[in-house]
Design a protein around this motif. Structure first.
Motif, short mmCIF file in Angstrom:
data_model
loop_
_atom_site.label_atom_id
_atom_site.label_comp_id
_atom_site.label_asym_id
_atom_site.label_seq_id
_atom_site.Cartn_x
_atom_site.Cartn_y
_atom_site.Cartn_z
N GLY A 1 1.41 27.29 -16.00
CA GLY A 1 2.07 28.32 -15.20
C GLY A 1 1.06 29.29 -14.62
N THR A 2 1.54 30.42 -14.16
CA THR A 2 0.66 31.43 -13.59
C THR A 2 -0.24 32.06 -14.65
OG1 THR A 2 2.31 31.93 -11.89
CG2 THR A 2 0.60 33.60 -12.28
N SER A 3 0.35 32.45 -15.78
CA SER A 3 -0.44 33.08 -16.85
C SER A 3 -0.30 32.35 -18.18
CB SER A 3 -0.02 34.55 -17.02
OG SER A 3 1.34 34.62 -17.39
N SER A 4 0.45 31.25 -18.20
CA SER A 4 0.67 30.53 -19.46
C SER A 4 0.32 29.06 -19.33
CB SER A 4 2.12 30.68 -19.92
OG SER A 4 2.98 30.02 -19.01
N VAL A 5 0.06 28.46 -20.49
CA VAL A 5 -0.26 27.04 -20.55
C VAL A 5 0.34 26.47 -21.83
CG1 VAL A 5 -2.51 27.52 -21.61
CG2 VAL A 5 -2.12 25.32 -20.50
N ARG A 6 0.94 25.27 -21.71
CA ARG A 6 1.44 24.60 -22.90
C ARG A 6 0.54 23.39 -23.17
NH1 ARG A 6 6.35 22.35 -21.61
NH2 ARG A 6 5.38 20.33 -21.41
N TYR A 7 -0.19 23.48 -24.30
CA TYR A 7 -1.05 22.38 -24.74
C TYR A 7 -0.18 21.39 -25.52
CZ TYR A 7 -4.46 26.13 -24.08
OH TYR A 7 -5.20 27.17 -23.59
N GLU A 8 -0.40 20.11 -25.30
CA GLU A 8 0.25 19.07 -26.08
C GLU A 8 -0.86 18.33 -26.81
OE1 GLU A 8 3.94 18.53 -22.95
OE2 GLU A 8 2.47 16.90 -23.12
N ILE A 9 -0.67 18.18 -28.12
CA ILE A 9 -1.77 17.72 -28.97
C ILE A 9 -1.27 16.65 -29.92
CG2 ILE A 9 -3.50 18.47 -30.65
CD1 ILE A 9 -3.04 21.34 -29.34
N GLY A 10 -2.07 15.59 -30.06
CA GLY A 10 -1.74 14.52 -30.99
C GLY A 10 -2.85 14.33 -32.00
N LEU A 11 -2.49 14.25 -33.27
CA LEU A 11 -3.44 13.97 -34.35
C LEU A 11 -3.28 12.50 -34.74
CD1 LEU A 11 -3.03 17.09 -34.40
CD2 LEU A 11 -3.48 16.98 -36.84
N HIS A 12 -4.39 11.77 -34.69
CA HIS A 12 -4.38 10.33 -34.92
C HIS A 12 -5.39 9.95 -36.00
CE1 HIS A 12 -2.98 10.94 -30.78
NE2 HIS A 12 -2.30 9.83 -30.94
N ARG A 13 -5.19 8.79 -36.59
CA ARG A 13 -6.20 8.22 -37.48
C ARG A 13 -7.45 7.94 -36.65
NH1 ARG A 13 -3.88 8.77 -41.78
NH2 ARG A 13 -1.91 7.87 -42.41
N ALA A 14 -8.53 7.60 -37.31
CA ALA A 14 -9.81 7.37 -36.63
C ALA A 14 -9.72 6.32 -35.53
CB ALA A 14 -10.88 6.99 -37.65
N ASP A 15 -8.74 5.41 -35.62
CA ASP A 15 -8.59 4.38 -34.60
C ASP A 15 -8.10 4.94 -33.26
OD1 ASP A 15 -5.84 4.85 -34.99
OD2 ASP A 15 -5.48 2.91 -35.93
N GLY A 16 -7.64 6.20 -33.27
CA GLY A 16 -7.14 6.84 -32.05
C GLY A 16 -5.76 6.36 -31.65
N GLU A 17 -5.16 5.48 -32.43
CA GLU A 17 -3.86 4.90 -32.10
C GLU A 17 -2.76 5.36 -33.04
OE1 GLU A 17 -3.25 2.95 -29.40
OE2 GLU A 17 -5.32 3.29 -28.81
N THR A 18 -3.01 5.33 -34.34
CA THR A 18 -1.99 5.63 -35.33
C THR A 18 -1.72 7.13 -35.35
OG1 THR A 18 -2.75 3.76 -36.65
CG2 THR A 18 -1.29 5.36 -37.73
N LEU A 19 -0.50 7.50 -34.97
CA LEU A 19 -0.12 8.91 -34.86
C LEU A 19 0.20 9.50 -36.23
CD1 LEU A 19 0.48 11.24 -32.85
CD2 LEU A 19 2.84 10.42 -32.81
N ILE A 20 -0.46 10.62 -36.55
CA ILE A 20 -0.20 11.36 -37.78
C ILE A 20 0.79 12.49 -37.50
CG2 ILE A 20 -1.25 12.88 -39.51
CD1 ILE A 20 -3.85 11.20 -39.09
N ALA A 21 0.57 13.19 -36.40
CA ALA A 21 1.45 14.29 -36.01
C ALA A 21 1.23 14.60 -34.54
CB ALA A 21 1.15 15.53 -36.86
N HIS A 22 2.23 15.19 -33.92
CA HIS A 22 2.05 15.68 -32.56
C HIS A 22 2.80 16.99 -32.43
CE1 HIS A 22 6.05 14.54 -30.94
NE2 HIS A 22 5.97 13.56 -31.82
N GLY A 23 2.30 17.82 -31.54
CA GLY A 23 2.92 19.11 -31.36
C GLY A 23 2.46 19.77 -30.08
#
Length: 137
Positions: free
Chosen positions: A83-105
């Motif tokens: 937005g003008t003064s705001s930003v929503r970051y989307e973040i994913g936590l994965h195992r070392a393989d970069g594929e297996t999702l542990i959490a997202h938020g």
């Protein structure tokens, strides 16, 4: 989910809780650390001396799998809304393989004047860097 920036974050001994897995608060710490590392390195953000600061106004996390020490977590970052003064970051936590999702938020920063705490527009190098991470939802 496609993430445009990645960091590897090792778990620490004290990240495990009494149940033998990474405590839920650590997920938020990793998300916050990766977003702020990116802001400093890629967007020229100076959290200690700059005229503006980012204030977290909302955060959320969904847990999908356990993680524990010793493990390296691959953290992906993208921007879902700028937005003008705001930003929503989307973040994913994965195992070392970069594929297996542990959490997202996600979490939302509103950038404000350091002294007045009033919202200010995201401009210049910071806005240009953020635009590179924006993905269509």
């Amino acid at each position: 989910m496609s993430y445009l920036y990645w960091e590897s974050v090792p778990t620490r001994w004290n990240d495990n809780d009494g149940y033998g897995h990474m405590n839920n608060v650590v997920h938020y710490e990793m998300m916050d650390t990766v977003a702020n590392t990116w802001l400093i390195r890629e967007a020229g953000f100076d959290p200690f001396h700059g005229e503006t600061i980012g204030m977290c106004v909302a955060s959320r996390c969904e847990y999908k799998a356990e993680a524990r020490f010793p493990e390296v977590i691959r953290v992906g970052l993208r921007i879902g809304r700028l937005g003008t003064s705001s930003v929503r970051y989307e973040i994913g936590l994965h195992r070392a393989d970069g594929e297996t999702l542990i959490a997202h938020g996600d979490f939302t920063h509103v950038f404000v004047d350091r002294r007045t705490r009033r919202p200010v527009p995201i401009t210049g190098r910071m806005r240009e860097a953020m635009e590179k991470l924006v993905v269509a939802s």
